[in-house]
Design a protein around this motif. Structure first.
Motif, mmCIF file in Angstrom:
data_model
loop_
_atom_site.group_PDB
_atom_site.id
_atom_site.type_symbol
_atom_site.label_atom_id
_atom_site.label_comp_id
_atom_site.label_asym_id
_atom_site.label_seq_id
_atom_site.Cartn_x
_atom_site.Cartn_y
_atom_site.Cartn_z
ATOM 1 N N ASP A 201 53.208 -10.212 22.231
ATOM 2 C CA ASP A 201 53.384 -10.666 20.855
ATOM 3 C C ASP A 201 53.504 -12.175 20.733
ATOM 4 O O ASP A 201 53.584 -12.705 19.632
ATOM 5 C CB ASP A 201 54.640 -10.034 20.251
ATOM 6 C CG ASP A 201 54.436 -8.565 19.987
ATOM 7 O OD1 ASP A 201 53.298 -8.177 19.715
ATOM 8 O OD2 ASP A 201 55.413 -7.812 20.060
ATOM 9 N N ALA A 236 46.983 -5.288 12.867
ATOM 10 C CA ALA A 236 48.434 -5.399 12.946
ATOM 11 C C ALA A 236 49.084 -4.024 13.032
ATOM 12 O O ALA A 236 50.086 -3.840 13.738
ATOM 13 C CB ALA A 236 48.964 -6.170 11.741
ATOM 14 N N VAL A 239 48.819 -2.731 16.533
ATOM 15 C CA VAL A 239 49.811 -3.428 17.358
ATOM 16 C C VAL A 239 51.205 -2.857 17.096
ATOM 17 O O VAL A 239 51.971 -2.574 18.023
ATOM 18 C CB VAL A 239 49.796 -4.950 17.063
ATOM 19 C CG1 VAL A 239 50.929 -5.655 17.777
ATOM 20 C CG2 VAL A 239 48.466 -5.548 17.464
ATOM 21 N N LEU A 240 51.513 -2.671 15.819
ATOM 22 C CA LEU A 240 52.830 -2.164 15.432
ATOM 23 C C LEU A 240 53.105 -0.811 16.071
ATOM 24 O O LEU A 240 54.169 -0.578 16.657
ATOM 25 C CB LEU A 240 52.880 -2.052 13.905
ATOM 26 C CG LEU A 240 54.155 -1.533 13.259
ATOM 27 C CD1 LEU A 240 55.254 -2.568 13.403
ATOM 28 C CD2 LEU A 240 53.928 -1.234 11.786
ATOM 29 N N THR A 243 53.418 -1.108 19.955
ATOM 30 C CA THR A 243 54.671 -1.765 20.289
ATOM 31 C C THR A 243 55.852 -0.822 20.104
ATOM 32 O O THR A 243 56.713 -0.708 20.973
ATOM 33 C CB THR A 243 54.871 -3.001 19.390
ATOM 34 O OG1 THR A 243 53.697 -3.792 19.424
ATOM 35 C CG2 THR A 243 56.030 -3.827 19.855
ATOM 36 N N GLY A 247 58.227 0.491 23.049
ATOM 37 C CA GLY A 247 59.627 0.092 22.947
ATOM 38 C C GLY A 247 60.569 1.284 22.971
ATOM 39 O O GLY A 247 61.576 1.287 23.679
ATOM 40 N N ILE A 248 60.228 2.321 22.214
ATOM 41 C CA ILE A 248 61.089 3.510 22.171
ATOM 42 C C ILE A 248 61.163 4.158 23.553
ATOM 43 O O ILE A 248 62.230 4.546 24.021
ATOM 44 C CB ILE A 248 60.559 4.528 21.132
ATOM 45 C CG1 ILE A 248 60.745 3.949 19.723
ATOM 46 C CG2 ILE A 248 61.288 5.853 21.244
ATOM 47 C CD1 ILE A 248 60.106 4.779 18.647
ATOM 48 N N GLU A 251 63.375 2.082 25.701
ATOM 49 C CA GLU A 251 64.759 2.190 25.266
ATOM 50 C C GLU A 251 65.369 3.496 25.756
ATOM 51 O O GLU A 251 66.496 3.536 26.228
ATOM 52 C CB GLU A 251 64.803 2.091 23.736
ATOM 53 C CG GLU A 251 66.074 1.516 23.189
ATOM 54 C CD GLU A 251 67.220 2.472 23.310
ATOM 55 O OE1 GLU A 251 68.340 2.012 23.579
ATOM 56 O OE2 GLU A 251 67.017 3.700 23.158
#
Lengths: 264, 335
Positions: A201, A236, A239-240, A243, A247-248, A251
């Motif tokens: 990013d 976008a 990408v969102l 990402t 990320g999840i 995490e």
């Protein structure tokens, strides 16, 4: 706490969630608009912008380029970060605090200053702007995050594990490879994904250290400067989604590590 | 005793599956084979023979790395800020000068963005604090511990998306045909769209949007550590909700406020793409000024470097002074 304040507080929380999510939801929605012009109202819907994105060689190559930079810089950050974390987690020595402070420095330097200081530094070492320079700058910038995540995990490694390995005759390197490194796995996954996301990013570093080939954020920036278009929304959005999923997953891995469900 | 080391290392590597579960296939892992090999033995005996040597190897690389990679770029930038030209053309001597700094103080074109950036960063830090404090408080004190992670994650996910994508989202929100204007028009409050974009307002919304998390997380972790019994005790002693907040909760969360504010302040002085995309001519920030010197070939670099040094040193000094102030406040609380 009274029920009244609790209600007010929860309303503030949900308002904040809205503030965070509404712009992104609008952005996603706009990617389905059947018109060249960005703006409400949306009268008809289409998937054409997505088809265009997946057929756009420029976007695909920028995406691949960003992935390449992300993966390479993450590998460097992980190797360096683990080494520094092992040192800082070990016995005390003169100047440990200073080394710790210097380790965290890149995370505190404002983006633009970090980017241009590396631009100058690359010149000193004769590194031309381009792939190598971006990977290098991203790698350095991400080291502090790896150190913090790995050091947190190292702190929970029972000393007896390493002692046992040493008693069985392993030298420090073998003990590290066979005991410490497997134990660090969840931290490496979490830290690695975190680095990947930051690198993928990143705009300002890639912008000032890049050559002619743009990374994805640099490409989006260039497209934005020449005007908004639903195609940018589609890029976008992809990408969102990517990402968010990555990320999840990271995490979840680190959370399970904290709960002690992952041991090796 | 190389012989003994060799056999025991092999034992560890080959047979004792108790130490670790990874890597074993046919009784011997890769590392076991390596550990038992002649080459590795020689290497190990030469380099790892004493604890002192082991430590020297452990410490050498990190020290070298942080000095050359973390500190090096900053020092080089400082050096370049004092020279006349960089890189030096061949055949010329490197000349030291203070002109690069003098140039800053000589022109309002440079001074204005500098102070605007600092004022912006300070205001936005305060705004972010006021905005996120109740959110952090709610998360830490009102949400069940088992649910906290999910509530936090909900806010975290959007923050993983980069600066450009989120800036673009704000452009869509605030544009002339944007959602806010649409809603206002629909409500009948306005006839013509309000030009939010390319103003200090749109820039502020964007920067708060980008940096709220850096405030939220430190606040959350400070508030989460605060034992509930403290406020309960205050309540038992007759303190009302406001008194409990001002006298107990707020003073004990100063640490979180301090680190959150420092982070947000430093980070928000460094945004470049967001001011370019959301700001206008009246909101030029210092990051854009600095960047201007790097779009051209090398001859303007020393000035850019000097400006970057000025910015960083000032921002750092303000953060440190603020941290000191918070520290003193905190000590006052402890007494």
């Amino acid at each position: 706490m009274t029920r009244h304040t609790r209600l007010v507080m929860s309303m503030i929380y949900w308002a904040f969630v809205l503030y965070i999510f509404v712009p992104l939801i609008l952005m996603v929605t706009m990617g389905f608009k059947d018109s060249k012009f960005i703006g409400f109202p949306i009268r008809s819907w289409t998937l054409d912008w997505y088809l265009e994105v997946f057929g756009d060689a420029e976007v695909l190559s920028a995406f691949g380029y960003s992935m390449l930079i992300g993966v390479s810089s993450t590998l460097v950050s992980l190797a360096v970060g683990v080494w520094i974390a092992v040192l800082l987690n070990g016995r005390g020595f003169v100047g440990k605090g200073l080394i710790y402070g210097l380790t965290l420095l890149p995370a505190l330097i404002p983006g633009i200053i970090s980017a241009i200081s590396f631009r100058i530094y690359a010149q000193l070492w004769g590194i031309p702007p381009g792939t190598g320079a971006i990977i290098w700058c991203h790698a350095v910038h991400n080291v502090p995050f790896v150190v913090l995540i790995v050091a947190a995990r190292l702190g929970t490694l029972p000393k007896s594990h390493l002692d046992a390995a040493r008693d069985l005759g392993a030298d420090p390197i073998i003990a590290f490879m066979r005991v410490t490194l497997p134990y660090l796995r969840p931290a490496l996954i979490g830290g690695g994904v975190f680095c990947m996301l930051i690198s993928f990013d990143d705009f300002v570093r890639s912008f000032f250290l890049g050559g002619y080939q743009p990374t994805l954020p640099v490409l989006i920036f260039a497209k934005l400067r020449s005007g908004m278009s639903p195609e940018i929304n589609a890029i976008a959005t992809v990408v969102l989604v990517l990402t968010g999923l990555l990320g999840i997953w990271a995490e979840r891995t680190t959370r399970r590590m904290k709960q002690g469900k992952l041991h090796s | 005793m190389p012989g003994k080391v060799q056999t025991s290392a092999a034992t560890l590597a080959g047979k004792s599956g108790a130490v670790t579960r990874t890597g074993e296939r046919d009784g011997r892992s890769l590392w076991g084979v390596i550990a038992a090999s002649q080459v590795y033995q020689a290497f190990s005996n030469a380099l790892l023979s004493s604890p002192r040597r082991q430590f020297a190897i452990l410490i050498a690389f990190p020290v070298l790395w942080v000095l050359t990679q973390h500190l090096g770029p900053m020092l080089q930038m400082l050096y370049v800020s004092f020279v006349e030209a960089y890189p030096v053309s061949s055949g010329y001597e490197q000349q030291f000068t203070l002109d690069n700094y003098a140039r800053f103080f000589g022109s309002a074109i440079f001074i204005m963005p500098f102070f605007r950036t600092l004022a912006f960063a300070a205001t936005l830090t305060l705004a972010t604090l006021v905005l996120t404090y109740p959110v952090a408080y709610f998360l830490a004190r009102h949400v069940k511990r088992s649910n906290q992670m999910i509530f936090l994650l909900l806010l975290l996910i959007p923050f993983w998306v980069g600066e450009i994508v989120r800036t673009y989202a704000i452009m869509i929100l605030l544009g002339n045909n944007g959602a806010v204007n649409l809603v206002l028009k629909w409500l009948g409050l306005i006839d013509r769209p309000i030009p939010f974009m390319y103003t200090g307002f749109s820039l502020s919304v964007g920067i708060i949007y980008l940096s709220a998390l850096y405030m939220l997380l430190p606040l959350y972790s400070a508030l989460e550590k605060l034992p509930r019994s403290y406020t309960e005790a205050a309540a038992d002693l007759g303190a009302g909700p406001w008194a409990r907040f001002w006298k107990v909760t707020l003073p004990l969360s100063l640490e979180g406020i301090s680190s959150g504010a420092t982070l947000v302040f430093l980070i928000s002085t460094g945004y470049y793409a967001t001011p370019v995309l959301l700001g206008g001519p009246s909101t030029t920030v210092f990051a854009e000024t600095i960047a201007g010197f790097f779009h051209t070939a090398g001859d303007e670099w020393p000035t850019g470097a000097a400006f970057a040094c000025l910015m960083f040193v000032t921002a750092l000094a303000i953060s440190l002074a603020f941290g000191q102030m918070m520290n003193r406040l905190q000590k006052g609380v402890r007494k």
